[in-house]
Design a protein around this motif. Sequence first.
Motif, PDB file in Angstrom:
ATOM      1  N   MET A  51     -34.082 -13.734  13.850  1.00 18.82           N
ATOM      2  CA  MET A  51     -33.230 -13.264  12.784  1.00 18.82           C
ATOM      3  C   MET A  51     -34.017 -13.336  11.478  1.00 18.82           C
ATOM      4  N   ASN A  52     -33.818 -12.373  10.664  1.00 17.16           N
ATOM      5  CA  ASN A  52     -34.467 -12.336   9.363  1.00 17.16           C
ATOM      6  C   ASN A  52     -34.000 -13.548   8.544  1.00 17.16           C
ATOM      7  N   LYS A  53     -34.927 -14.193   7.863  1.00 14.99           N
ATOM      8  CA  LYS A  53     -34.608 -15.420   7.125  1.00 14.99           C
ATOM      9  C   LYS A  53     -33.624 -15.171   5.985  1.00 14.99           C
ATOM     10  N   ILE A  54     -33.698 -13.999   5.356  1.00 12.65           N
ATOM     11  CA  ILE A  54     -32.757 -13.701   4.268  1.00 12.65           C
ATOM     12  C   ILE A  54     -31.344 -13.562   4.827  1.00 12.65           C
ATOM     13  N   LYS A  55     -31.212 -12.896   5.971  1.00 12.09           N
ATOM     14  CA  LYS A  55     -29.894 -12.767   6.597  1.00 12.09           C
ATOM     15  C   LYS A  55     -29.372 -14.127   7.040  1.00 12.09           C
ATOM     16  N   GLU A  56     -30.276 -14.946   7.580  1.00 13.24           N
ATOM     17  CA  GLU A  56     -29.877 -16.280   8.029  1.00 13.24           C
ATOM     18  C   GLU A  56     -29.378 -17.116   6.849  1.00 13.24           C
ATOM     19  N   LEU A  57     -30.097 -17.055   5.732  1.00 12.50           N
ATOM     20  CA  LEU A  57     -29.669 -17.778   4.535  1.00 12.50           C
ATOM     21  C   LEU A  57     -28.359 -17.220   3.990  1.00 12.50           C
ATOM     22  N   ALA A  58     -28.197 -15.893   4.064  1.00 11.34           N
ATOM     23  CA  ALA A  58     -26.966 -15.257   3.579  1.00 11.34           C
ATOM     24  C   ALA A  58     -25.757 -15.622   4.439  1.00 11.34           C
ATOM     25  N   ILE A  59     -25.984 -15.994   5.673  1.00 13.85           N
ATOM     26  CA  ILE A  59     -24.884 -16.426   6.538  1.00 13.85           C
ATOM     27  C   ILE A  59     -24.610 -17.915   6.364  1.00 13.85           C
ATOM     28  N   VAL A  60     -25.662 -18.719   6.314  1.00 12.12           N
ATOM     29  CA  VAL A  60     -25.512 -20.175   6.293  1.00 12.12           C
ATOM     30  C   VAL A  60     -24.973 -20.675   4.952  1.00 12.12           C
ATOM     31  N   LEU A  61     -25.465 -20.145   3.845  1.00 13.44           N
ATOM     32  CA  LEU A  61     -25.058 -20.645   2.535  1.00 13.44           C
ATOM     33  C   LEU A  61     -23.555 -20.498   2.277  1.00 13.44           C
ATOM     34  N   PRO A  62     -22.929 -19.338   2.538  1.00 12.97           N
ATOM     35  CA  PRO A  62     -21.470 -19.269   2.342  1.00 12.97           C
ATOM     36  C   PRO A  62     -20.682 -20.194   3.276  1.00 12.97           C
ATOM     37  N   VAL A  63     -21.178 -20.376   4.500  1.00 12.29           N
ATOM     38  CA  VAL A  63     -20.495 -21.294   5.418  1.00 12.29           C
ATOM     39  C   VAL A  63     -20.575 -22.719   4.882  1.00 12.29           C
ATOM     40  N   CYS A  64     -21.737 -23.096   4.357  1.00 13.12           N
ATOM     41  CA  CYS A  64     -21.891 -24.439   3.768  1.00 13.12           C
ATOM     42  C   CYS A  64     -20.960 -24.631   2.577  1.00 13.12           C
TER      43      CYS A  64
END
Length: 133
Positions: free
Chosen positions: A1-14
């Motif tokens: 998975m692209n790191k930007i997409k991964e960060l865009a998913i994880v940060l809002p969940v956090c």
Amino acid sequence: MNKIKELAIVLPVCLALSALVVVLFFLDPSIEPDSSRIALMVIVAVWAFFILPSMLCNAKTARENFGKKSYAQTYGRGAFWGTVFGASGLFILFFVLSPIGGTMWFIHTLKQIILDKNQKKEIKSSQTDKSDN
């Protein structure tokens, strides 16, 4: 998975998890705003924020360490740590160290994003230099 997409998913969940913790603390009808309750809310909100990135960091580390070993070696290592800490000890250790693992995951992810951008810029500049010649 692209790191930007991964960060865009994880940060809002956090952010949602830590906001949920704060909301649940304030929904308690018996809450009295004393320093111990506020400190507990802050600690639990920080742990809630870092729990998902910590899990991702642990999964990546386990994949790197155990991916190249045989099943017997992997089982032996897991049995050793399970014997030393026990199931509840590992659970408690995971929660105590989750802010550290989560911070490591965020730093590693941001570092990878920056490195990927720099590599893309270098590739573009080298392609334009070759086309000029």
